[in-house]
Design a protein around this motif. Structure first.
Motif, PDB file in Angstrom:
ATOM      1  N   SER A 156       4.244  -0.807  -2.061  1.00 25.75           N
ATOM      2  CA  SER A 156       4.806   0.070  -0.888  1.00 25.75           C
ATOM      3  C   SER A 156       6.169  -0.328  -0.812  1.00 25.75           C
ATOM      4  CB  SER A 156       4.150  -0.349   0.449  1.00 25.75           C
ATOM      5  OG  SER A 156       2.638   0.017   0.422  1.00 25.75           O
ATOM      6  N   VAL A 160       9.654   2.006  -1.023  1.00 24.54           N
ATOM      7  CA  VAL A 160      10.529   2.067   0.029  1.00 24.54           C
ATOM      8  C   VAL A 160      12.116   1.528  -0.629  1.00 24.54           C
ATOM      9  CG1 VAL A 160      11.814   0.686   1.940  1.00 24.54           C
ATOM     10  CG2 VAL A 160       9.299   0.923   1.832  1.00 24.54           C
TER      11      VAL A 160
ATOM     12  N   PRO B  27      -7.598   1.528  -2.486  1.00 29.82           N
ATOM     13  CA  PRO B  27      -6.607   0.803  -1.976  1.00 29.82           C
ATOM     14  C   PRO B  27      -5.082   1.288  -2.084  1.00 29.82           C
ATOM     15  CG  PRO B  27      -8.073  -0.660  -2.891  1.00 29.82           C
ATOM     16  CD  PRO B  27      -8.635   0.810  -3.350  1.00 29.82           C
ATOM     17  N   LEU B  28      -5.205   2.032  -3.469  1.00 28.51           N
ATOM     18  CA  LEU B  28      -3.800   2.534  -3.966  1.00 28.51           C
ATOM     19  C   LEU B  28      -3.197   3.520  -3.291  1.00 28.51           C
ATOM     20  CD1 LEU B  28      -3.726   1.547  -7.515  1.00 28.51           C
ATOM     21  CD2 LEU B  28      -2.846   0.066  -5.654  1.00 28.51           C
ATOM     22  N   LEU B  30      -3.195   3.814  -0.311  1.00 30.42           N
ATOM     23  CA  LEU B  30      -2.459   3.504   1.073  1.00 30.42           C
ATOM     24  C   LEU B  30      -1.248   3.068   1.032  1.00 30.42           C
ATOM     25  CD1 LEU B  30      -5.394   0.938   2.636  1.00 30.42           C
ATOM     26  CD2 LEU B  30      -4.956   3.450   2.985  1.00 30.42           C
ATOM     27  N   VAL B  31      -0.766   3.010  -0.552  1.00 31.56           N
ATOM     28  CA  VAL B  31       0.806   2.632  -0.735  1.00 31.56           C
ATOM     29  C   VAL B  31       1.750   3.711  -0.306  1.00 31.56           C
ATOM     30  CG1 VAL B  31       2.417   2.581  -2.725  1.00 31.56           C
ATOM     31  CG2 VAL B  31       0.166   1.688  -2.814  1.00 31.56           C
ATOM     32  N   GLY B  32       1.321   4.921  -0.148  1.00 33.45           N
ATOM     33  CA  GLY B  32       2.421   6.090   0.507  1.00 33.45           C
ATOM     34  C   GLY B  32       2.463   5.775   1.886  1.00 33.45           C
ATOM     35  N   VAL B  34       1.739   3.209   3.859  1.00 31.90           N
ATOM     36  CA  VAL B  34       2.377   1.952   4.254  1.00 31.90           C
ATOM     37  C   VAL B  34       3.868   1.870   3.822  1.00 31.90           C
ATOM     38  CG1 VAL B  34       2.491  -0.367   3.912  1.00 31.90           C
ATOM     39  CG2 VAL B  34       0.124   0.526   3.979  1.00 31.90           C
ATOM     40  N   SER B  35       4.240   2.455   2.764  1.00 27.21           N
ATOM     41  CA  SER B  35       5.905   2.478   2.778  1.00 27.21           C
ATOM     42  C   SER B  35       6.540   3.729   3.545  1.00 27.21           C
ATOM     43  CB  SER B  35       6.124   2.993   1.230  1.00 27.21           C
ATOM     44  OG  SER B  35       5.484   4.019   0.800  1.00 27.21           O
ATOM     45  N   LYS B  38       7.203   1.796   6.651  1.00 25.58           N
ATOM     46  CA  LYS B  38       8.346   0.919   6.659  1.00 25.58           C
ATOM     47  C   LYS B  38       9.581   1.599   6.703  1.00 25.58           C
ATOM     48  CE  LYS B  38      10.697  -2.859   4.797  1.00 25.58           C
ATOM     49  NZ  LYS B  38      10.974  -3.865   3.927  1.00 25.58           N
ATOM     50  N   THR B 152       7.771  -7.767   3.092  1.00 25.93           N
ATOM     51  CA  THR B 152       6.575  -6.899   2.384  1.00 25.93           C
ATOM     52  C   THR B 152       5.695  -6.669   3.663  1.00 25.93           C
ATOM     53  OG1 THR B 152       6.901  -7.763   0.134  1.00 25.93           O
ATOM     54  CG2 THR B 152       4.967  -6.817   0.909  1.00 25.93           C
ATOM     55  N   PHE B 153       5.504  -5.512   4.060  1.00 30.27           N
ATOM     56  CA  PHE B 153       4.566  -5.103   5.313  1.00 30.27           C
ATOM     57  C   PHE B 153       3.004  -5.259   4.523  1.00 30.27           C
ATOM     58  CE2 PHE B 153       7.133  -2.131   7.922  1.00 30.27           C
ATOM     59  CZ  PHE B 153       8.258  -2.916   8.041  1.00 30.27           C
ATOM     60  N   PRO B 155      -0.471  -4.552   4.725  1.00 30.44           N
ATOM     61  CA  PRO B 155      -1.019  -3.391   5.031  1.00 30.44           C
ATOM     62  C   PRO B 155      -2.148  -3.450   6.296  1.00 30.44           C
ATOM     63  CG  PRO B 155      -1.375  -3.985   2.824  1.00 30.44           C
ATOM     64  CD  PRO B 155      -0.551  -5.013   3.338  1.00 30.44           C
ATOM     65  N   LYS B 157      -1.598  -5.204   9.047  1.00 29.21           N
ATOM     66  CA  LYS B 157      -1.057  -5.468  10.125  1.00 29.21           C
ATOM     67  C   LYS B 157      -0.477  -4.083  10.582  1.00 29.21           C
ATOM     68  CE  LYS B 157      -0.734  -9.908  10.699  1.00 29.21           C
ATOM     69  NZ  LYS B 157      -1.765 -10.491  11.518  1.00 29.21           N
ATOM     70  N   GLY B 272     -10.824  -0.132   4.766  1.00 23.02           N
ATOM     71  CA  GLY B 272     -11.112  -1.225   3.751  1.00 23.02           C
ATOM     72  C   GLY B 272     -10.146  -2.170   3.827  1.00 23.02           C
ATOM     73  N   LEU B 273      -9.706  -2.565   4.870  1.00 27.53           N
ATOM     74  CA  LEU B 273      -8.520  -3.485   5.089  1.00 27.53           C
ATOM     75  C   LEU B 273      -9.230  -4.862   5.811  1.00 27.53           C
ATOM     76  CD1 LEU B 273      -5.443  -1.464   5.379  1.00 27.53           C
ATOM     77  CD2 LEU B 273      -6.146  -2.661   3.500  1.00 27.53           C
TER      78      LEU B 273
END
Lengths: 394, 274
Positions: A156, A160, B27-28, B30-32, B34-35, B38, B152-153, B155, B157, B272-273
């Motif tokens: 992520s 960013v 899991p992957l 969630l990358v979009g 989560v970013s 941010k 790095t956030f 996920p 949280k 799933g976190l």
């Protein structure tokens, strides 16, 4: 009038009654099983650690727990609503806000081994300590390959980074394009450099987008008629005009195209999903390429000779990736991380040795011997980076 | 009748098992989100820093009216990103602690930040002696910007933030406690709700994949809260003071706010976190 008892129930009804009895027994058994399970779960939670918050302190104010999931019951015995936090340095690991006076709340926290602080009500109250001891399980999981969930954060954060560097590229190309539009050769030459730096920070990821990347970054060598080829566009066509022909004439159309492509590049980089295994391999590939060809030949910026700032930009992105994976590597293979850091410091020092107050010297003044030194250091770093994916089980 | 009712019941039972239990989020995927979260937080922080600069400038110039006007619209950007901002405990205390967090109350030397300045502006009607506090707030906000940029956030949280924002609303906004001197709580209220809704929206497609009905229910409750809050919007895009809120509206907010807090607290598990 026939008595109901004398009527034989139909066959289907008898089946139904038998069936419901069986269902009831099964349900009873299930209920018993579920309640046993719940009881067992409650038992697991009975190892709650109670922390009582008094007006001026916590009790106990020093805790030691094993790594893993821990339950804390926070009892507020003060007269104000309080929040309770577990801190790692200044960072909050877990917290519960607004625990009312006289009440208690349970906080479940998954804790890694280490020393933490706990807050105790009022901000001026002394903090307590929380020591988390390693267990066989925590030690085993530290060595095990990280789960995919562990890569969500780093990937992520890299996305960013692509977003902010993409914005930087668009802004820099916009400025370059304006200088070209006004025919200001000196200004356009000066602005070519920051635009290239922005691109070089994105280059490892941009190279995955073959066609678009060619439109932005292809050198004249890739076109049949080289500089004279009508297909030759992008950064290096502009570089050729500015530095070889010393003119902004006719570059406006290339600058506009480049701007449109920079916008597209950012969009596509954000739309592409990057698998964990590629995060390192894209920067390693860029550095291998730097070591194998670009350092020796100086072919990339053959008209402007600003190669060194591009190398430094490549290194910045490499470091970004290493930093993102640092927590995973530190746990998993600290020795490899050390080797990577040493190699990256060495490459940076080498590049810094070409720096003057005006920036990097032009690459045409760098001797073959010193080019070889850059190449060697880039190779050492690229080789070390190649160790990351196997170390993380990717 | 060939099949026994028992077998029939079992079949019915199996058919009834929600398919959601079988669909797990990769899991992957969630990358979009989560970013993107941010990126949202970064934008909110840029606004917070700009507005804080204007706010503290007004305070230092002694322009009481301007400072009062800027107080709430500035804070709102902090409230919308609180799940991340409050990860930094030292800055959260110096920027956003309330008088209750300090033993010596308003006189406490470490009572700083928005609420300390709020106290002077709205309770004492004065900008006297606020220079140092204004500079400190500006500096802390810039520090927060830098630290968030380097973070790095986590996920869990990010996803858990939606519920914690609504819990915050339930615990401190419904009672009108946060902005006790200025009574501008509705700004913060909307900020918290917007922040929670943003998180939900970012993970919407993953949530809908597994539980369409849940998503619809959450949407409905957000809409109810927004509709009630909108009644108290003023001409200039701001909000009425909290004492203007009608009792029946305050009561009407309690249900949806609590349900949202409860429902959103299941997001981590759904994605799933846990």
């Amino acid at each position: 009038m026939p008595t109901p008892a004398s009527v034989t129930p139909p066959r289907a009804m008898r089946w139904a009654v038998a069936g419901s009895v069986i269902v009831m027994i099964a349900a009873g058994a299930l209920f018993y099983y579920a309640s046993q399970l719940a009881a067992a779960k409650r038992k697991a939670h009975s190892s709650e650690i109670t922390v009582t918050i008094h007006p001026h302190s916590c009790e106990p104010d020093s805790l030691s727990v094993p790594a893993g999931v821990n339950s804390f019951r926070i009892v507020n015995a003060s007269e104000r609503a309080v929040e309770w936090e577990i801190l790692d340095g200044v960072l909050v690991v877990e917290e519960r806000e607004n625990i009312a006076p006289g009440l208690s709340q349970v906080i479940n926290a998954t804790l890694a081994p280490g020393d933490y602080a706990i807050t105790c009500g009022l901000l001026s109250n002394p903090r307590g300590t929380l020591h988390v001891t390693p267990t066989a399980q925590s030690q085993a999981s530290a060595k095990a390959r990280p789960s995919l969930v562990a890569f969500i954060g780093p990937l992520s954060e890299f996305r960013v980074y692509l977003n902010s560097q993409g914005n930087a590229l668009i802004t820099a190309v916009d400025a370059l394009s304006q200088a070209i539009a006004t025919g200001d050769l000196a200004q356009a030459r000066a602005l070519y450099l920051p635009a290239r730096e922005a691109y070089q920070r994105l280059a490892p990821a941009a190279q995955r987008l073959a066609e678009l990347d060619n439109a932005i970054n292809a050198r004249a060598d890739y076109f049949e008629k080289r500089e004279q080829d009508p297909g030759f566009g992008g950064f290096h066509r502009i570089e050729y005009g500015l530095f070889s022909q010393s003119s902004t004439q006719g570059l406006g159309v290339f600058a506009q195209q480049l701007h449109a492509n920079a916008v597209l590049l950012k969009q596509q980089l954000l739309a592409q999903s990057l698998p964990p295994g590629q995060l390192v391999s894209i920067v390693a590939r860029t550095l291998h390429n730097l070591a194998d060809t670009r350092a020796g030949s100086g072919e990339e910026e053959r008209y402007s000779h600003i190669d060194l700032s591009g190398f430094a930009a490549n290194l910045q992105t490499t470091r970004k990736v290493v930093d993102l994976l640092r927590p995973l590597l530190a746990k998993n293979n600290a020795e490899l991380l050390q080797r990577i850091d040493t190699a990256s410091t060495a490459l940076e020092a080498e590049l810094n040795s070409f720096k003057t107050p005006q920036g990097y010297i032009t690459y045409d003044t760098v001797s073959d011997l010193r080019r070889q030194a850059i190449s060697n250091k880039a190779k050492a770093l690229a080789d070390a980076l190649d160790g990351i994916d196997p170390a993380l089980g990717l | 009748m060939k099949k026994t009712p028992f077998a029939l019941l079992i079949t019915l039972g199996l058919l009834h098992t929600p398919l959601s239990a079988l669909a797990a989020t990769a899991p992957l995927d969630l990358v979009g989100p989560v970013s993107d979260y941010k990126i949202y937080v970064t934008e909110q922080l840029d606004l917070l820093a700009d507005n804080t600069q204007q706010f503290t400038d007004a305070v230092k110039k002694g322009d009481l009216a301007a400072a009062k006007k800027l107080y709430a619209p500035t804070r709102v950007h902090y409230e919308s990103i609180e799940p991340i901002a409050e990860l930094f405990s030292d800055l959260d205390a110096s920027i956003d602690s309330r008088v209750d967090d300090h033993e010596q109350g308003v006189k406490a030397p470490d009572f700083t930040g928005f609420h300390r300045i709020e106290y002077s502006l709205f309770s004492e009607n004065s900008t006297q002696g606020l220079n140092e506090l204004a500079d400190g707030l500006s500096k802390d906000v810039q520090d927060l910007q830098k630290r968030v940029a380097g973070l790095t956030f986590p996920p869990e949280k990010v996803v858990g933030g939606a519920a914690s924002l609504m819990e915050e609303v339930a615990a401190t906004k419904i009672s009108g406690e946060e902005d006790r001197y200025s009574h501008t709580d509705l700004y913060d209220f909307q900020g918290n709700v917007d922040g929670a809704k943003k998180i939900f929206d970012l993970f919407r497609s993953q949530i809908q994949q597994s539980d369409q009905a849940f998503a619809a229910k959450v949407d409905k409750n957000f809409a109810t809260v927004d509709r009630i809050l909108a009644k108290y919007r003023t001409q200039d895009g701001g909000f009425e003071t909290y004492d203007k809120i009608k009792d029946n509206d305050r009561k009407a907010l309690i249900g949806p706010v609590n349900t949202l807090a409860e429902d959103l607290s299941t997001l981590r598990g759904k994605l799933g976190l846990n």
